[in-house]
Each structure stands twice: as C-alpha cells, then as structure tokens.
Enzyme design. Sequence first.
Site, short mmCIF file in Angstrom:
data_model
loop_
_atom_site.label_atom_id
_atom_site.label_comp_id
_atom_site.label_asym_id
_atom_site.label_seq_id
_atom_site.Cartn_x
_atom_site.Cartn_y
_atom_site.Cartn_z
N HIS A 216 15.22 65.80 52.01
CA HIS A 216 16.25 66.31 51.09
C HIS A 216 16.21 65.48 49.81
CE1 HIS A 216 18.05 62.82 53.02
NE2 HIS A 216 18.89 62.74 52.00
N ASP A 218 18.99 63.86 46.84
CA ASP A 218 20.40 63.49 46.75
C ASP A 218 21.06 64.26 45.60
OD1 ASP A 218 20.05 61.73 48.84
OD2 ASP A 218 19.75 59.98 47.54
N HIS A 273 13.11 62.80 50.09
CA HIS A 273 12.92 61.70 51.04
C HIS A 273 13.44 62.09 52.41
CE1 HIS A 273 16.85 61.24 49.08
NE2 HIS A 273 17.27 60.60 50.16
N ARG A 283 17.50 51.48 63.58
CA ARG A 283 17.50 51.36 62.12
C ARG A 283 18.89 51.68 61.59
NH1 ARG A 283 16.35 54.91 57.67
NH2 ARG A 283 15.79 53.66 55.83
#
Length: 357
Positions: A216, A218, A273, A283
């Site tokens: 996607h 931002d 990204h 993570r």
Amino acid sequence: MHTKPYTMINQKHLDLNSMKELPESHAWLSLDELPSDSSSTLDQVPVINLKDPNAMKLVGHACKTWGVFQVTNHGVPTNLLEQMEAAGRKLFALPMQQKLKAARSPNGVSGYGVARISAFFPKLMWSEGFTIVGSPYEHARKLWPNRYNRFCGVIEEYKEEMNKLAQKLMFLMLGSLGVTMEDVKWATTQRSCPALQLNSYPACPDPDRAMGLAAHTDSTLLTILHQNNTSGLQAHKEGTGWVTVPPIPGALVINVGDLLHILSNGLYPSVLHRAMVNRTQHRLSVAYLYGPPSNVQISPLSKLTDHVHPPLYRSVTWSEYLGTKAKHFNKALSSVRLCAPLNGFADTNDHNGVRVG
C-alpha cells in the site's frame, strides 16, 4: 488443520501468538506468486545523515528516486525510541480479551484491530495494530484501568518529538524543490492531525504463505517509521522491484505519502511498501502518520506548475482523501487526477500493475 478451536472473538481476531499452524484465513498465495525481494542488487534505500551539509539535496534526490529513505542524527532521543518500543510490546503482550476492550469501532479510526486495508483483500494479514488519533487516554484506560499514565506519557512525548522531526523533514523535502515553508503556511501556523500506528507482527509458523501487511501507499504527507531490530519492511522501486529496508539501530524510515506526491505535482512518488513476517522473530513498528490540518486544501504547489507542467491533481483535503482511499484503496490517486503528465508516461503511483499479494 487445528483440532482445537482458535482463541478468537471472530475470525479477524485470532490470537496469532498462540498459533502453531497457519490457518486458512491467513494463507496467502505462495511467495512464488509474489514479487521477490531484490535486496541482492546494488539498489539500496538511501541512508541520510540529517547533519550532513548537503542533507537537503540528498533528501530531495531520495524523494524523487525512491520515495523512501532512512535518516540518522535526526534529533529524536534514542531512549525515547526504546521507551516507545517497550510501550508497544507491553500493549501487544496483553491477553486478547483485554486488547479487545479497546477495539476500534466498525467506523472508527482509533483503537485496537486488524489493518484497515484488510477489507480490500480476501485473506487476513499476520499482524495486529493499535491506532492513536488525538489523546491516547480513552483507550489506554480500557487496557490498564489503573496504570495507564506511564503509557500515555510516552505516547505524548513521542508525538511531540515526531512533530518536530516532521517539520524539519518538510523543510528539507520542499526546500529541495525550491519551495519555502512560507509557501505552505499551514505547515507551521496550524496544528496537523497526526496519527500514531503501532503494528505487531508475531513470529509466523509458515511465513512463506503469510503476509504481515499487504502492499500500500500511505495517505499522508510523510510517515516516520521506527522499526525494531527485526527485518520485514520492503519498498517497491520502479525497475528494481521489492527491496528490503533493513533496520539500522537509531535510524528512522521516512516514507513519502500520497499528499506529498500531490503537493509536489508528481515529482515525489509515494512509495509502495509492505511488511513480511518470519518464523522465529517478532517484529514491532511504530508509524507516525503526518498530514495537514484536516480542512486545508492540498493541491500541486503553484511554484511547481506552469503551462508546460500543468497541475496533475485537483485540490483535496486530507479528510476527503482518506474517504477516497477507504473507497478506492491504491487507485485513490487516479480518482483525483486532472490530467496525465505531458511526457506521456503513466503515473508510477498508480500501482495497478504491481502485484500486492
């Protein structure tokens, strides 16, 4: 498949930390079907020392060629990054039933839940998130009825430092285009409406068939991301493919968002990204989503347009654009486009040709 029932309220809220096998609800295509990581190439995401005398030029070049870069010597105290990371770990370590007390409402923005882009995909993502818009106190009280002050204090201090860095980055990003902060007075005279997005990606029993966060862009002007020391973030570069953005101790990742792409009249691409997961390591990332005041009209800056370079996008507020993104996802930029670039090339920010999973 599992014989025991999943720990969940509904299928969207599986307790991923307890999963020993990948449930079908989270099984994406094999990574043979997904673009591979191209980190073995010489193409690496730029790392910029903000104290470098040429920082403005370096930032501008990174924005034009990548739409993403990492920064060091950014002024945010290391101990605050560590405190923020610890606060995130503390939150996501809570029992699922406790986290769901602060669940995001169906049409809301703040609170605990799965990625909001989940609605655009047939499979669920191997992650959980917590979004903070405005004060963190309302939701924090639900998580820790008697012990929420420490968490909220860290959040407020972190947002303050991120806002300072966002202002500095805007100065560098726009300055590289010959634009001054006087040309975007709202960036210094009015309060922005930032959001803080905490994401947790538990270790995954079958990472090759799972997706932490699907590809996607931002919807922001820019995003400042702190990631822990576990790799997983990948950025897409035209002509190269997917490139891992490796964790660098103390560095922060900066993404160009859709609104800066509009403001720059397409000179700065908003970076596509995604987040991958792995078998053994958890993570955690914290994203500061920086945008304009919600009622400010964002359009290509007049200094960047002329008869040869007409405005590529119509004027739009952040509130309106967020609504457009919620409806059209990665085709949102196309929906506010006025005309195609005169060079005849398709907008690299229309990612219709990129497999997102």
